[in-house]
Design a protein around this motif. Sequence first.
Motif, PDB file in Angstrom:
ATOM      1  N   ARG A 105       0.832  -1.208   0.000  1.00 18.82           N
ATOM      2  CA  ARG A 105       0.000   0.000   0.000  1.00 18.82           C
ATOM      3  C   ARG A 105       0.874   1.268   0.000  1.00 18.82           C
ATOM      4  N   ARG A 106       1.957   1.265   0.814  1.00 19.09           N
ATOM      5  CA  ARG A 106       2.874   2.424   0.849  1.00 19.09           C
ATOM      6  C   ARG A 106       3.557   2.620  -0.505  1.00 19.09           C
ATOM      7  N   GLY A 107       3.934   1.512  -1.150  1.00 21.25           N
ATOM      8  CA  GLY A 107       4.577   1.605  -2.466  1.00 21.25           C
ATOM      9  C   GLY A 107       3.659   2.220  -3.502  1.00 21.25           C
ATOM     10  N   ILE A 108       2.412   1.781  -3.527  1.00 20.40           N
ATOM     11  CA  ILE A 108       1.439   2.343  -4.470  1.00 20.40           C
ATOM     12  C   ILE A 108       1.251   3.834  -4.189  1.00 20.40           C
ATOM     13  N   GLY A 109       1.080   4.178  -2.914  1.00 18.40           N
ATOM     14  CA  GLY A 109       0.889   5.588  -2.548  1.00 18.40           C
ATOM     15  C   GLY A 109       2.063   6.454  -2.958  1.00 18.40           C
ATOM     16  N   ALA A 110       3.280   5.946  -2.730  1.00 14.67           N
ATOM     17  CA  ALA A 110       4.482   6.709  -3.085  1.00 14.67           C
ATOM     18  C   ALA A 110       4.584   6.901  -4.595  1.00 14.67           C
ATOM     19  N   ARG A 111       4.213   5.860  -5.377  1.00  8.53           N
ATOM     20  CA  ARG A 111       4.275   5.989  -6.836  1.00  8.53           C
ATOM     21  C   ARG A 111       3.198   6.942  -7.348  1.00  8.53           C
ATOM     22  N   VAL A 112       2.018   6.932  -6.720  1.00  3.72           N
ATOM     23  CA  VAL A 112       0.964   7.880  -7.099  1.00  3.72           C
ATOM     24  C   VAL A 112       1.445   9.304  -6.827  1.00  3.72           C
ATOM     25  N   ALA A 135      -7.650  15.210   1.951  1.00  8.06           N
ATOM     26  CA  ALA A 135      -7.173  14.455   3.122  1.00  8.06           C
ATOM     27  C   ALA A 135      -7.099  12.962   2.814  1.00  8.06           C
ATOM     28  N   PHE A 136      -8.119  12.425   2.094  1.00  3.06           N
ATOM     29  CA  PHE A 136      -8.084  11.008   1.725  1.00  3.06           C
ATOM     30  C   PHE A 136      -6.911  10.737   0.803  1.00  3.06           C
ATOM     31  N   LEU A 137      -6.719  11.592  -0.199  1.00  3.34           N
ATOM     32  CA  LEU A 137      -5.621  11.375  -1.142  1.00  3.34           C
ATOM     33  C   LEU A 137      -4.276  11.433  -0.423  1.00  3.34           C
ATOM     34  N   ALA A 138      -4.111  12.366   0.494  1.00  2.88           N
ATOM     35  CA  ALA A 138      -2.869  12.455   1.271  1.00  2.88           C
ATOM     36  C   ALA A 138      -2.644  11.181   2.080  1.00  2.88           C
ATOM     37  N   GLN A 139      -3.707  10.660   2.701  1.00  2.00           N
ATOM     38  CA  GLN A 139      -3.587   9.399   3.456  1.00  2.00           C
ATOM     39  C   GLN A 139      -3.213   8.251   2.530  1.00  2.00           C
ATOM     40  N   GLN A 142       0.373   8.280   1.560  1.00  3.03           N
ATOM     41  CA  GLN A 142       1.245   7.871   2.674  1.00  3.03           C
ATOM     42  C   GLN A 142       1.091   6.383   2.981  1.00  3.03           C
ATOM     43  N   GLY A 143       0.191   5.701   2.265  1.00  2.06           N
ATOM     44  CA  GLY A 143      -0.030   4.279   2.492  1.00  2.06           C
ATOM     45  C   GLY A 143      -0.914   3.989   3.671  1.00  2.06           C
ATOM     46  N   GLU A 144      -1.640   4.996   4.133  1.00  2.00           N
ATOM     47  CA  GLU A 144      -2.514   4.838   5.307  1.00  2.00           C
ATOM     48  C   GLU A 144      -3.950   4.496   4.915  1.00  2.00           C
ATOM     49  N   ALA A 145      -4.262   4.552   3.630  1.00  2.00           N
ATOM     50  CA  ALA A 145      -5.599   4.212   3.145  1.00  2.00           C
ATOM     51  C   ALA A 145      -5.458   3.477   1.818  1.00  2.00           C
ATOM     52  N   ASP A 146      -6.359   2.520   1.591  1.00  2.00           N
ATOM     53  CA  ASP A 146      -6.373   1.785   0.321  1.00  2.00           C
ATOM     54  C   ASP A 146      -6.995   2.652  -0.765  1.00  2.00           C
ATOM     55  N   ILE A 147      -6.411   2.590  -1.949  1.00  2.00           N
ATOM     56  CA  ILE A 147      -6.993   3.265  -3.109  1.00  2.00           C
ATOM     57  C   ILE A 147      -7.727   2.190  -3.898  1.00  2.00           C
ATOM     58  N   PRO A 148      -9.049   2.303  -4.032  1.00  2.00           N
ATOM     59  CA  PRO A 148      -9.794   1.295  -4.790  1.00  2.00           C
ATOM     60  C   PRO A 148      -9.286   1.201  -6.233  1.00  2.00           C
ATOM     61  N   LEU A 149      -9.404   0.018  -6.821  1.00  2.00           N
ATOM     62  CA  LEU A 149      -8.902  -0.221  -8.170  1.00  2.00           C
ATOM     63  C   LEU A 149      -9.490   0.750  -9.185  1.00  2.00           C
ATOM     64  N   TYR A 150     -10.793   1.021  -9.102  1.00  2.00           N
ATOM     65  CA  TYR A 150     -11.393   1.931 -10.078  1.00  2.00           C
ATOM     66  C   TYR A 150     -10.753   3.323  -9.986  1.00  2.00           C
ATOM     67  N   VAL A 167       0.940   0.429  -9.713  1.00  2.00           N
ATOM     68  CA  VAL A 167       0.809  -0.718  -8.821  1.00  2.00           C
ATOM     69  C   VAL A 167       2.136  -1.404  -8.574  1.00  2.00           C
ATOM     70  N   ALA A 168       2.960  -1.513  -9.595  1.00  2.00           N
ATOM     71  CA  ALA A 168       4.199  -2.283  -9.441  1.00  2.00           C
ATOM     72  C   ALA A 168       5.377  -1.667 -10.174  1.00  2.00           C
ATOM     73  N   GLY A 169       5.300  -0.385 -10.452  1.00  2.00           N
ATOM     74  CA  GLY A 169       6.352   0.275 -11.203  1.00  2.00           C
ATOM     75  C   GLY A 169       7.616   0.472 -10.391  1.00  2.00           C
ATOM     76  N   ALA A 170       8.485   1.281 -10.943  1.00  2.00           N
ATOM     77  CA  ALA A 170       9.751   1.592 -10.290  1.00  2.00           C
ATOM     78  C   ALA A 170       9.497   2.250  -8.943  1.00  2.00           C
ATOM     79  N   ALA A 171      10.481   2.166  -8.070  1.00  2.00           N
ATOM     80  CA  ALA A 171      10.382   2.833  -6.770  1.00  2.00           C
ATOM     81  C   ALA A 171      10.122   4.313  -7.012  1.00  2.00           C
ATOM     82  N   ALA A 172       9.487   4.954  -6.045  1.00  2.60           N
ATOM     83  CA  ALA A 172       9.060   6.338  -6.203  1.00  2.60           C
ATOM     84  C   ALA A 172      10.206   7.253  -6.642  1.00  2.60           C
ATOM     85  N   GLU A 173      11.409   7.017  -6.136  1.00  2.00           N
ATOM     86  CA  GLU A 173      12.519   7.886  -6.512  1.00  2.00           C
ATOM     87  C   GLU A 173      12.962   7.685  -7.960  1.00  2.00           C
ATOM     88  N   GLU A 174      12.494   6.580  -8.600  1.00  2.00           N
ATOM     89  CA  GLU A 174      12.882   6.317  -9.982  1.00  2.00           C
ATOM     90  C   GLU A 174      11.851   6.832 -10.986  1.00  2.00           C
TER      91      GLU A 174
END
Length: 178
Positions: A105-112, A135-139, A142-150, A167-174
């Motif tokens: 979840r944190r990885g997805i949030g960081a890539r978003v 506030a939801f998007l910020a959470q 940060q990986g504190e909330a799930d982002i629904p697939l849609y 979902v599975a791309g390069a680390a956020a810094e890349e």
Amino acid sequence: MSDHRAAVRHHTLRTGIVEFDNGSGSTVSVPCTIRDVSAAGARLELNSSLWVAEELVLIFSSGLRKHCRVAWRKGRLIGSAFADGYASADEQAVMMTTEEQARHRRGIGARVKATREARGYTTAQLAEHLSVTPAFLAQAEQGEADIPLYQLMHIADLLMVGLDRLVAGAAAEEVDAA
């Protein structure tokens, strides 16, 4: 994600059991270590180099049973594909520990967040396009909330990137402004 994979692989280190028919009608149960899981299958490491049938049942410590077929073998490692198709979201949640789910979840949030920033959107602007609160998007970032697939699909469209990248791309810094 690799071009050879049907689904995103998540590293794990869990115990399980492989059950299969030994050819004479009896069932053999062999302990294994589950190294990786995805919606499409799992990478297993057997504790011995025992022969394993082409069709087997993988039993997770939670009791979840998945019918599999062997996709590949290399020594004590076996790549298994779920015979009944992709695992459901509930099954996938059972296959990963709470910590593994949080890391994903944190990885997805960081890539978003990295992709949003690279495209020049503010949190408020993207939230408005998604009809969610900033506030939801910020959470979520940060990986504190799930982002629904849609919503992930909508984010990918808005930011002009593939869903795989979020979902599975390069680390956020890349992540670049590509």
